[in-house]
Motif scaffolding. Structure first.
Motif, mmCIF file in Angstrom:
data_model
loop_
_atom_site.group_PDB
_atom_site.id
_atom_site.type_symbol
_atom_site.label_atom_id
_atom_site.label_comp_id
_atom_site.label_asym_id
_atom_site.label_seq_id
_atom_site.Cartn_x
_atom_site.Cartn_y
_atom_site.Cartn_z
ATOM 1 N N ASP A 30 0.837 -1.194 0.000
ATOM 2 C CA ASP A 30 0.000 0.000 0.000
ATOM 3 C C ASP A 30 0.879 1.255 0.000
ATOM 4 O O ASP A 30 2.029 1.235 0.409
ATOM 5 C CB ASP A 30 -0.967 0.004 1.189
ATOM 6 N N THR A 31 0.302 2.355 -0.471
ATOM 7 C CA THR A 31 0.997 3.632 -0.557
ATOM 8 C C THR A 31 0.255 4.660 0.278
ATOM 9 O O THR A 31 -0.964 4.807 0.146
ATOM 10 C CB THR A 31 1.071 4.114 -2.024
ATOM 11 N N TRP A 32 0.996 5.375 1.116
ATOM 12 C CA TRP A 32 0.418 6.390 1.990
ATOM 13 C C TRP A 32 1.228 7.673 1.894
ATOM 14 O O TRP A 32 2.436 7.641 1.640
ATOM 15 C CB TRP A 32 0.418 5.919 3.452
ATOM 16 N N THR A 33 0.559 8.811 2.126
ATOM 17 C CA THR A 33 1.275 10.084 2.214
ATOM 18 C C THR A 33 0.921 10.781 3.526
ATOM 19 O O THR A 33 -0.203 10.662 4.028
ATOM 20 C CB THR A 33 0.929 11.019 1.035
ATOM 21 N N TRP A 34 1.887 11.512 4.061
ATOM 22 C CA TRP A 34 1.729 12.253 5.314
ATOM 23 C C TRP A 34 1.950 13.723 5.027
ATOM 24 O O TRP A 34 3.015 14.121 4.540
ATOM 25 C CB TRP A 34 2.725 11.745 6.337
ATOM 26 N N TRP A 39 -2.388 10.954 7.736
ATOM 27 C CA TRP A 39 -2.017 9.981 6.713
ATOM 28 C C TRP A 39 -3.176 9.812 5.735
ATOM 29 O O TRP A 39 -4.336 9.781 6.150
ATOM 30 C CB TRP A 39 -1.715 8.625 7.346
ATOM 31 N N THR A 40 -2.859 9.700 4.438
ATOM 32 C CA THR A 40 -3.866 9.454 3.411
ATOM 33 C C THR A 40 -3.423 8.263 2.564
ATOM 34 O O THR A 40 -2.320 8.264 2.021
ATOM 35 C CB THR A 40 -4.038 10.677 2.485
ATOM 36 N N GLU A 41 -4.276 7.247 2.465
ATOM 37 C CA GLU A 41 -3.940 6.118 1.594
ATOM 38 C C GLU A 41 -4.215 6.511 0.150
ATOM 39 O O GLU A 41 -5.280 7.036 -0.179
ATOM 40 C CB GLU A 41 -4.743 4.875 1.954
ATOM 41 N N HIS A 43 -4.940 5.480 -3.521
ATOM 42 C CA HIS A 43 -5.471 4.365 -4.313
ATOM 43 C C HIS A 43 -5.041 4.572 -5.767
ATOM 44 O O HIS A 43 -5.343 5.587 -6.375
ATOM 45 C CB HIS A 43 -6.986 4.308 -4.178
#
Length: 245
Positions: A30-34, A39-41, A43
């Protein structure tokens, strides 16, 4: 590793290993950003295989995060992927570094390329250096440094060079640690008597305010370390709250 995307002002996190993962090693994809608050996954349409211990760095000139290698459920990867803020894209360069994990990467702002050093394979510690220009990998022809193995790197904006702390404790060797800097063509040995002791899994980053490289923590058997060290462009010193106040 989770590099900072300076174009979108977020930290990018991909994969890793944990109890919610899948496959033999419970690996995540999975890829997440901060963004500093949450945090936002992300898609996306294209998904790299789950992995951990991959090298990642943000390419400021091209505005993408570059990822290479890492441990898969079976073996190590030789793939190069880039993240443009919306999707992953598999790159297909004619030449690539050999498969490996624990090879760290850092973007060299002065020369406009991403530098990859070392890493390891089962039973092998590596000390080769590669640069990525957004399209191709180039193996650097200069003499390899004495240091080999796991590397932790960041770009020192004040000194305009990459600082690398290399740890090796594999293959029945005594633990060792090296500090070296990359000037765009070669590694320079910067070891001194004041260097941090050998340690793995450190965090290292450049502090724009103090204009120093900061190293924190790590694991040195039998227990984790909570030390903070700073690099002023030539030497390491152990930081203390009293000294930093």
């Amino acid at each position: 590793m989770a590099p900072y995307d300076s174009a979108r002002h977020v930290i990018v996190l991909f994969g890793g290993g944990g109890p919610t993962g899948t496959g033999v090693a419970l690996l995540l994809n999975d890829t997440w950003t901060w963004d500093g608050a949450r945090w936002t996954e992300m898609h996306r349409s294209h998904v790299p295989d789950g992995r951990f211990r991959a090298g990642m760095a943000f390419d400021e000139r091209r505005g993408v995060t570059t990822m290479f290698g890492g441990e898969l459920a079976v073996g190590e990867s030789t793939q190069t992927w880039t993240w443009d803020g919306a999707d992953w894209n598999l790159q297909k360069p004619a030449t690539s570094p050999t498969a490996r994990h624990f090879a760290f990467m850092a973007y060299d702002a002065l020369h406009g390329n991403t530098v990859l050093f070392g890493g390891s394979m089962p039973g092998v510690r590596l000390n080769d250096t590669w640069t990525w220009d957004g399209t191709s990998w180039t193996k650097q022809a200069g003499a390899p440094p004495v240091a080999s193995g796991w590397s932790y790197m960041t770009y020192d904006s004040a000194a305009k060079q990459i600082v690398a702390v290399v740890y090796f404790g594999l293959d029945n060797h005594e633990p060792g640690s090296y500090t070296m800097t990359w000037d765009g063509t070669r590694w320079i040995d910067r070891n001194s008597a004041t260097d941090p002791s050998p340690r793995a899994d450190v965090g290292v980053a450049y502090d724009q305010v103090t204009r120093q490289v900061v190293l924190y923590g790590a694991f040195d058997q039998p227990q984790p370390l909570a030390e903070t060290w700073v690099w002023d462009g030539s030497t390491w010193s152990l930081w203390s709250p009293a000294a930093g106040a």
